[in-house]
Design a protein around this motif. Structure first.
Motif, PDB file in Angstrom:
ATOM      1  N   ARG A 114       1.915  -1.578   5.687  1.00 49.48           N
ATOM      2  CA  ARG A 114       2.220  -1.982   4.278  1.00 49.48           C
ATOM      3  C   ARG A 114       3.648  -1.908   3.882  1.00 49.48           C
ATOM      4  N   VAL A 115       4.221  -2.590   2.873  1.00 44.76           N
ATOM      5  CA  VAL A 115       5.524  -2.520   2.780  1.00 44.76           C
ATOM      6  C   VAL A 115       5.886  -2.276   1.027  1.00 44.76           C
ATOM      7  N   GLU A 116       6.698  -1.493   0.855  1.00 44.90           N
ATOM      8  CA  GLU A 116       7.151  -1.213  -0.599  1.00 44.90           C
ATOM      9  C   GLU A 116       8.498  -1.182  -0.514  1.00 44.90           C
ATOM     10  N   ILE A 117       9.237  -1.337  -1.675  1.00 48.73           N
ATOM     11  CA  ILE A 117      10.707  -1.241  -1.811  1.00 48.73           C
ATOM     12  C   ILE A 117      10.889  -0.358  -2.804  1.00 48.73           C
ATOM     13  N   VAL A 118      11.484   0.859  -2.254  1.00 48.94           N
ATOM     14  CA  VAL A 118      11.861   2.101  -3.223  1.00 48.94           C
ATOM     15  C   VAL A 118      13.387   2.205  -3.462  1.00 48.94           C
ATOM     16  N   ASP A 119      13.970   2.164  -4.358  1.00 47.00           N
ATOM     17  CA  ASP A 119      15.387   2.382  -4.678  1.00 47.00           C
ATOM     18  C   ASP A 119      16.202   1.329  -3.881  1.00 47.00           C
ATOM     19  N   GLY A 120      15.424   0.052  -3.866  1.00 42.89           N
ATOM     20  CA  GLY A 120      16.134  -1.068  -3.257  1.00 42.89           C
ATOM     21  C   GLY A 120      15.932  -1.036  -1.543  1.00 42.89           C
ATOM     22  N   GLN A 121      15.377   0.047  -1.022  1.00 37.84           N
ATOM     23  CA  GLN A 121      15.278   0.119   0.502  1.00 37.84           C
ATOM     24  C   GLN A 121      13.888  -0.292   0.707  1.00 37.84           C
ATOM     25  N   VAL A 122      13.533  -1.148   1.967  1.00 36.43           N
ATOM     26  CA  VAL A 122      12.444  -1.329   2.482  1.00 36.43           C
ATOM     27  C   VAL A 122      11.794  -0.029   3.291  1.00 36.43           C
ATOM     28  N   GLU A 123      10.713   0.086   2.785  1.00 32.93           N
ATOM     29  CA  GLU A 123       9.546   1.315   3.568  1.00 32.93           C
ATOM     30  C   GLU A 123       8.492   0.768   4.089  1.00 32.93           C
ATOM     31  N   LEU A 124       8.087   1.050   5.186  1.00 34.79           N
ATOM     32  CA  LEU A 124       6.967   0.555   5.967  1.00 34.79           C
ATOM     33  C   LEU A 124       5.917   1.821   6.246  1.00 34.79           C
ATOM     34  N   ALA A 125       4.504   1.388   5.938  1.00 36.74           N
ATOM     35  CA  ALA A 125       3.586   2.336   6.367  1.00 36.74           C
ATOM     36  C   ALA A 125       2.551   1.618   7.404  1.00 36.74           C
ATOM     37  N   GLY A 126       1.824   2.361   7.910  1.00 42.64           N
ATOM     38  CA  GLY A 126       0.695   1.683   8.877  1.00 42.64           C
ATOM     39  C   GLY A 126       0.406   2.730  10.004  1.00 42.64           C
ATOM     40  N   PRO A 127      -0.619   2.097  10.763  1.00 46.18           N
ATOM     41  CA  PRO A 127      -0.959   2.700  12.059  1.00 46.18           C
ATOM     42  C   PRO A 127       0.199   2.753  13.333  1.00 46.18           C
TER      43      PRO A 127
END
Length: 401
Positions: free
Chosen positions: A218-231
């Motif tokens: 999963r990808v989200e942009i938080v305050d302009g920063q790329v954040e990644l989640a997943g196994p």
């Protein structure tokens, strides 16, 4: 609970392959090394889930030892198979201590296929083609950095054997740094099926293909920063709880890795990475992303592997400076596993380069200087040492164009 941590000589990729095979089956974890020296601070054991410790030095940071669990490595392999053409046979053309190299080995183990391995040293497109012809599986893959891809395409223009080999792959993964759009277009026009990958050691390698997250990433942009989640996320950094806490955060019951990259998501969820968040300068009161400047610069003839760093300026505060080394100006950095190349393309003049960048990004982004060095300082990973380059251009000594 812990398990032993076994240093393995990455100059012998097949040894790393066998060690990883045992690690994924529950044996000692693997710490690939590039020399015979084992650091005194490398512990003899790691937490039980960890199968691989990748030592990496970011292009602007300090060395890190990333702990990758077996489940994360196998999840990454499964996600790749799902996004590509299923399990296949791989050609290893990258050093076995890079996460991209260990990924080739892990995916071979998961697919129950034996990889073809290029001899460590300078990358040779002809040897690459010969190794490709030895692959027996109908589904074939390779993973390259942009400089290697450029070398293959150069050779393919006058060697049908190289061209046929490059076209035989179900996919050629290209990552490790931003890939110039012109190189992507050239590869696809040549019939080479390339996939641009984005990820890091902290995500078990590439987990976003052509801007689209693969598997359960999963990808989200938080305050302009790329954040990644997943196994496929790492457990953290070996012996560095503070850095682990800063980089890995929990949100809504899910663990996320804060990449430090600036990016955007389109309306349909396609990721575009603009560069490092800490690579923004304020020049004449305007914010300028060095990553975006570098992307435009690398599209110019002879500057495919140029580096853009910041430098102080008496009038504007800070300015972008383009640095190129003689080998890099060919687009082919001289590092282990990368090619040598004859024929040095002419570099654009500074006025032409400034005009190209200004047209794309505005006048504040136009480089102040084009610095040409005999060679670029490199990290152990083969990437440019940006901190050294920044210190160099700040001193004002290098030659300028």
């Amino acid at each position: 609970m812990t398990r032993p941590l076994l240093p393995v000589d990455a100059r012998r990729p097949l040894d790393v392959l066998e060690a990883l095979r045992e690690a994924l089956a529950g044996g000692p974890a693997v710490a690939p090394r590039t020399d015979d020296h084992v650091p005194a601070d490398l512990p003899g054991s790691v937490p039980q889930p960890v199968a691989l410790v990748v030592e990496t030095s970011g292009s602007s940071g300090v060395p890190k030892r990333v702990m990758l669990p077996a489940d994360a490595l196998l999840a990454g392999a499964a996600a790749a198979d799902g996004a590509l053409s299923g399990p296949g046979q791989w050609l290893l053309a990258l050093p076995a201590h890079y996460v991209a190299g260990t990924n080739v080995l892990v995916r071979s183990i998961a697919a129950d296929t034996e990889p073809e391995v290029l001899a460590p040293g300078h990358f040779d497109p002809v040897a690459f083609a010969e190794a490709a012809r030895r692959l027996e599986h109908p589904v074939r893959y390779a993973s390259l950095v942009p400089a290697q891809l450029a070398a293959v395409l150069d050779a393919a223009e006058h060697d049908d054997g190289v061209a046929d080999a490059a076209q035989s792959f179900a996919a050629v993964l290209v990552g490790g740094q931003a890939t110039p759009a012109s190189l992507v277009d050239r590869a696809r026009a040549s019939g080479v099926r390339i996939v641009r990958t984005y990820g890091s050691s902290e995500t078990s390698g590439g987990c976003v293909y052509d801007g689209v997250p693969v598997g359960r990433t999963r990808v989200e942009i938080v305050d302009g920063q790329v954040e990644l989640a997943g196994p496929s996320l790492a457990l953290g950094y070996l012996g560095d709880d503070a850095r682990t806490t800063a980089a890995f955060v929990e949100r809504d019951g899910e663990r996320w890795y804060r990449t430090g990259d600036a990016g955007e998501l389109s309306d349909v969820g396609v990721l575009t990475v603009a560069g490092r968040l800490d690579d923004v300068v304020v020049s004449g009161g305007e914010k300028v992303s060095l990553g975006l400047v570098e992307r435009v610069v690398r599209e110019q003839p002879g500057l495919g592997s140029a580096v853009v760093v910041r430098a102080p300026h008496e009038r504007w505060g800070e300015v972008p400076v383009v640095v190129v080394g003689e080998p890099v100006s060919r687009g082919l950095p001289e590092a282990p596993g990368l090619p040598e190349s004859p024929g040095l393309p002419a570099l654009p003049g500074l006025p032409e380069l400034r005009a190209a960048v200004a047209a794309a990004l505005g006048r504040a982004a136009a480089p102040d200087r084009l610095v040409v060095l005999p060679e670029l300082p490199l990290l152990a990973s083969g990437k440019p040492d940006r901190r050294a380059l920044q210190a160099l251009v700040a001193g004002g000594d290098p030659a300028r164009n």
